[in-house]
Design a protein around this motif. Structure first.
Motif, PDB file in Angstrom:
ATOM      1  N   GLY A  42      60.411  69.577  26.042  1.00 40.29           N
ATOM      2  CA  GLY A  42      60.521  67.729  26.924  1.00 40.29           C
ATOM      3  C   GLY A  42      59.347  67.213  28.068  1.00 40.29           C
ATOM      4  N   LYS A  43      58.718  68.248  28.751  1.00 40.12           N
ATOM      5  CA  LYS A  43      57.528  68.146  28.970  1.00 40.12           C
ATOM      6  C   LYS A  43      56.328  68.723  28.920  1.00 40.12           C
ATOM      7  CE  LYS A  43      61.381  68.946  33.211  1.00 40.12           C
ATOM      8  NZ  LYS A  43      61.755  69.902  34.440  1.00 40.12           N
ATOM      9  N   GLU A  44      55.410  67.894  30.355  1.00 41.89           N
ATOM     10  CA  GLU A  44      54.240  67.530  30.225  1.00 41.89           C
ATOM     11  C   GLU A  44      53.687  69.490  30.540  1.00 41.89           C
ATOM     12  OE1 GLU A  44      53.364  63.497  28.604  1.00 41.89           O
ATOM     13  OE2 GLU A  44      51.851  64.644  29.828  1.00 41.89           O
ATOM     14  N   ARG A  45      52.767  69.699  30.207  1.00 45.98           N
ATOM     15  CA  ARG A  45      52.281  70.063  30.630  1.00 45.98           C
ATOM     16  C   ARG A  45      51.530  70.075  31.788  1.00 45.98           C
ATOM     17  NH1 ARG A  45      47.122  73.006  27.365  1.00 45.98           N
ATOM     18  NH2 ARG A  45      46.126  71.334  28.019  1.00 45.98           N
ATOM     19  N   GLU A  46      51.880  71.307  33.060  1.00 44.97           N
ATOM     20  CA  GLU A  46      51.594  71.258  34.513  1.00 44.97           C
ATOM     21  C   GLU A  46      50.917  72.808  35.208  1.00 44.97           C
ATOM     22  OE1 GLU A  46      55.807  71.029  36.704  1.00 44.97           O
ATOM     23  OE2 GLU A  46      55.961  73.251  35.502  1.00 44.97           O
ATOM     24  N   GLY A  55      36.674  84.272  42.707  1.00 48.23           N
ATOM     25  CA  GLY A  55      37.904  85.388  43.192  1.00 48.23           C
ATOM     26  C   GLY A  55      38.615  85.140  43.940  1.00 48.23           C
ATOM     27  N   GLY A  56      37.901  84.469  45.224  1.00 50.82           N
ATOM     28  CA  GLY A  56      38.111  84.423  46.429  1.00 50.82           C
ATOM     29  C   GLY A  56      39.126  83.208  47.067  1.00 50.82           C
ATOM     30  N   GLY A  57      38.844  82.426  46.434  1.00 49.12           N
ATOM     31  CA  GLY A  57      39.277  81.325  46.524  1.00 49.12           C
ATOM     32  C   GLY A  57      41.187  81.041  45.537  1.00 49.12           C
ATOM     33  N   THR A  58      42.510  80.930  46.250  1.00 51.22           N
ATOM     34  CA  THR A  58      43.180  80.749  45.357  1.00 51.22           C
ATOM     35  C   THR A  58      44.124  79.088  45.529  1.00 51.22           C
ATOM     36  OG1 THR A  58      44.745  82.024  46.306  1.00 51.22           O
ATOM     37  CG2 THR A  58      43.780  82.683  43.965  1.00 51.22           C
ATOM     38  N   THR A  59      44.459  78.501  44.032  1.00 53.93           N
ATOM     39  CA  THR A  59      45.909  77.406  44.588  1.00 53.93           C
ATOM     40  C   THR A  59      46.518  77.406  43.853  1.00 53.93           C
ATOM     41  OG1 THR A  59      45.607  75.222  44.596  1.00 53.93           O
ATOM     42  CG2 THR A  59      44.459  76.105  42.931  1.00 53.93           C
ATOM     43  N   TYR A  60      47.867  77.249  44.188  1.00 53.66           N
ATOM     44  CA  TYR A  60      49.114  77.269  44.125  1.00 53.66           C
ATOM     45  C   TYR A  60      49.635  75.542  43.576  1.00 53.66           C
ATOM     46  CZ  TYR A  60      48.168  82.111  43.934  1.00 53.66           C
ATOM     47  OH  TYR A  60      47.522  83.618  43.472  1.00 53.66           O
ATOM     48  N   ALA A  61      50.596  75.776  43.064  1.00 49.51           N
ATOM     49  CA  ALA A  61      51.623  74.647  43.150  1.00 49.51           C
ATOM     50  C   ALA A  61      52.529  74.810  43.346  1.00 49.51           C
ATOM     51  CB  ALA A  61      52.209  74.287  41.325  1.00 49.51           C
ATOM     52  N   ASP A  62      53.633  73.621  44.753  1.00 51.13           N
ATOM     53  CA  ASP A  62      54.784  73.645  44.853  1.00 51.13           C
ATOM     54  C   ASP A  62      55.706  75.017  45.350  1.00 51.13           C
ATOM     55  OD1 ASP A  62      53.482  70.809  47.300  1.00 51.13           O
ATOM     56  OD2 ASP A  62      52.339  73.007  47.405  1.00 51.13           O
ATOM     57  N   SER A  63      55.852  74.944  44.244  1.00 52.24           N
ATOM     58  CA  SER A  63      57.023  75.282  43.053  1.00 52.24           C
ATOM     59  C   SER A  63      56.482  76.267  42.640  1.00 52.24           C
ATOM     60  CB  SER A  63      56.864  74.701  41.906  1.00 52.24           C
ATOM     61  OG  SER A  63      56.363  74.563  40.859  1.00 52.24           O
ATOM     62  N   ALA A  92      59.162  78.014  30.632  1.00 50.05           N
ATOM     63  CA  ALA A  92      58.318  77.896  30.168  1.00 50.05           C
ATOM     64  C   ALA A  92      57.230  78.466  29.102  1.00 50.05           C
ATOM     65  CB  ALA A  92      57.074  77.090  30.994  1.00 50.05           C
ATOM     66  N   VAL A  93      56.246  77.285  28.655  1.00 48.97           N
ATOM     67  CA  VAL A  93      55.649  78.478  27.494  1.00 48.97           C
ATOM     68  C   VAL A  93      54.092  78.660  28.519  1.00 48.97           C
ATOM     69  CG1 VAL A  93      53.575  79.217  25.817  1.00 48.97           C
ATOM     70  CG2 VAL A  93      56.424  77.734  25.204  1.00 48.97           C
ATOM     71  N   TYR A  94      53.217  79.500  28.817  1.00 46.38           N
ATOM     72  CA  TYR A  94      52.150  79.918  30.306  1.00 46.38           C
ATOM     73  C   TYR A  94      51.101  79.607  29.798  1.00 46.38           C
ATOM     74  CZ  TYR A  94      55.993  80.239  34.199  1.00 46.38           C
ATOM     75  OH  TYR A  94      56.889  80.158  34.526  1.00 46.38           O
ATOM     76  N   TYR A  95      50.485  78.177  29.347  1.00 43.44           N
ATOM     77  CA  TYR A  95      48.904  78.354  29.048  1.00 43.44           C
ATOM     78  C   TYR A  95      47.715  79.180  30.067  1.00 43.44           C
ATOM     79  CZ  TYR A  95      51.058  76.350  25.692  1.00 43.44           C
ATOM     80  OH  TYR A  95      52.126  75.769  24.271  1.00 43.44           O
ATOM     81  N   CYS A  96      46.590  79.741  29.564  1.00 42.46           N
ATOM     82  CA  CYS A  96      45.411  80.111  30.078  1.00 42.46           C
ATOM     83  C   CYS A  96      44.413  78.981  30.109  1.00 42.46           C
ATOM     84  CB  CYS A  96      45.392  81.405  30.926  1.00 42.46           C
ATOM     85  SG  CYS A  96      44.776  82.682  29.142  1.00 42.46           S
ATOM     86  N   ASP A 110      44.705  69.334  35.465  1.00 44.74           N
ATOM     87  CA  ASP A 110      44.352  70.498  33.532  1.00 44.74           C
ATOM     88  C   ASP A 110      42.838  69.953  33.184  1.00 44.74           C
ATOM     89  OD1 ASP A 110      47.104  70.335  31.038  1.00 44.74           O
ATOM     90  OD2 ASP A 110      44.261  69.869  30.833  1.00 44.74           O
ATOM     91  N   ALA A 111      42.232  68.747  33.308  1.00 48.21           N
ATOM     92  CA  ALA A 111      41.318  68.367  32.399  1.00 48.21           C
ATOM     93  C   ALA A 111      40.128  69.171  32.622  1.00 48.21           C
ATOM     94  CB  ALA A 111      40.545  67.145  32.577  1.00 48.21           C
ATOM     95  N   ASP A 112      40.165  69.812  34.158  1.00 38.32           N
ATOM     96  CA  ASP A 112      38.892  70.706  33.972  1.00 38.32           C
ATOM     97  C   ASP A 112      38.624  72.012  33.456  1.00 38.32           C
ATOM     98  OD1 ASP A 112      39.369  70.729  37.439  1.00 38.32           O
ATOM     99  OD2 ASP A 112      38.112  69.252  36.316  1.00 38.32           O
ATOM    100  N   PHE A 113      39.559  72.545  32.466  1.00 37.25           N
ATOM    101  CA  PHE A 113      39.726  73.606  31.886  1.00 37.25           C
ATOM    102  C   PHE A 113      39.833  73.270  30.774  1.00 37.25           C
ATOM    103  CE2 PHE A 113      40.343  76.553  35.449  1.00 37.25           C
ATOM    104  CZ  PHE A 113      40.956  75.741  36.718  1.00 37.25           C
ATOM    105  N   HIS A 114      39.777  74.062  29.902  1.00 38.62           N
ATOM    106  CA  HIS A 114      39.767  74.437  28.642  1.00 38.62           C
ATOM    107  C   HIS A 114      39.805  75.365  27.112  1.00 38.62           C
ATOM    108  CE1 HIS A 114      35.272  75.978  27.125  1.00 38.62           C
ATOM    109  NE2 HIS A 114      35.099  75.580  28.449  1.00 38.62           N
ATOM    110  N   SER A 115      39.726  75.901  26.054  1.00 39.21           N
ATOM    111  CA  SER A 115      40.090  76.754  25.436  1.00 39.21           C
ATOM    112  C   SER A 115      41.005  78.192  26.096  1.00 39.21           C
ATOM    113  CB  SER A 115      38.715  77.817  25.548  1.00 39.21           C
ATOM    114  OG  SER A 115      37.225  77.769  25.222  1.00 39.21           O
ATOM    115  N   TRP A 116      42.707  76.897  26.229  1.00 38.40           N
ATOM    116  CA  TRP A 116      43.825  77.433  25.785  1.00 38.40           C
ATOM    117  C   TRP A 116      44.062  78.324  25.018  1.00 38.40           C
ATOM    118  CZ3 TRP A 116      44.996  75.435  30.057  1.00 38.40           C
ATOM    119  CH2 TRP A 116      44.849  74.178  30.645  1.00 38.40           C
ATOM    120  N   GLY A 117      44.334  79.238  25.616  1.00 41.93           N
ATOM    121  CA  GLY A 117      44.881  80.004  24.395  1.00 41.93           C
ATOM    122  C   GLY A 117      46.613  79.370  23.239  1.00 41.93           C
ATOM    123  N   GLN A 118      46.935  80.561  22.631  1.00 41.86           N
ATOM    124  CA  GLN A 118      48.343  80.560  22.147  1.00 41.86           C
ATOM    125  C   GLN A 118      49.893  80.335  23.320  1.00 41.86           C
ATOM    126  OE1 GLN A 118      47.657  83.117  22.111  1.00 41.86           O
ATOM    127  NE2 GLN A 118      49.234  84.315  22.681  1.00 41.86           N
TER     128      GLN A 118
END
Length: 126
Positions: A42-46, A55-63, A92-96, A110-118
């Motif tokens: 019932g929610k948007e993909r986040e 691989g030297g830089g990462t970013t995470y959602a605050d949650s 949730a369902v997790y997508y890469c 979200d718009a920067d990525f593509h080729s989502w898996g199942q």
């Protein structure tokens, strides 16, 4: 064209851990930022986490900061998400996804990525 397949989901109790994998085929992920996103019922993909092309830089959602860690193994053409201290709200369902352009830093868009898996379903419940 790259194909991404997520695995490692399942049912886990609150406080538990899971490790998700995102295996790529068709072409290399080397040189491309990768991202994890999730969609609860019932929610948007986040956005969850992302790693830069090198691989030297990462970013995470605050949650998820301090609980989740993403990493990559270019030799195995695989991207990972280690999830610790899981909470019911992580269910949730997790997508890469793979970044649309080479040599970009980690992104939370979200718009920067593509080729989502199942997707890999993660359920956190006692």
């Amino acid at each position: 064209q790259v194909q991404l397949v997520e695995s490692g989901g399942g049912l886990v109790q609150p406080g538990g851990s899971l490790r998700l994998s995102c295996a790529a085929s068709g072409r290399t992920i080397r040189g491309y930022a990768m991202g994890w996103f999730r969609q609860a019922p019932g929610k948007e993909r986040e956005f969850v986490a992302a790693i830069s092309w090198g691989g030297g830089g990462t970013t995470y959602a605050d949650s998820v900061k301090g609980r989740f860690t993403c990493s990559r193994d270019n030799a195995k053409n695989t991207f990972y998400l280690q999830m610790n201290s899981l909470r019911p709200e992580d269910t949730a369902v997790y997508y890469c996804g793979i970044h649309r352009r080479a040599y970009y830093s980690a992104s939370s868009r979200d718009a920067d990525f593509h080729s989502w898996g199942q997707g890999a379903k993660v359920t956190v419940s006692s």
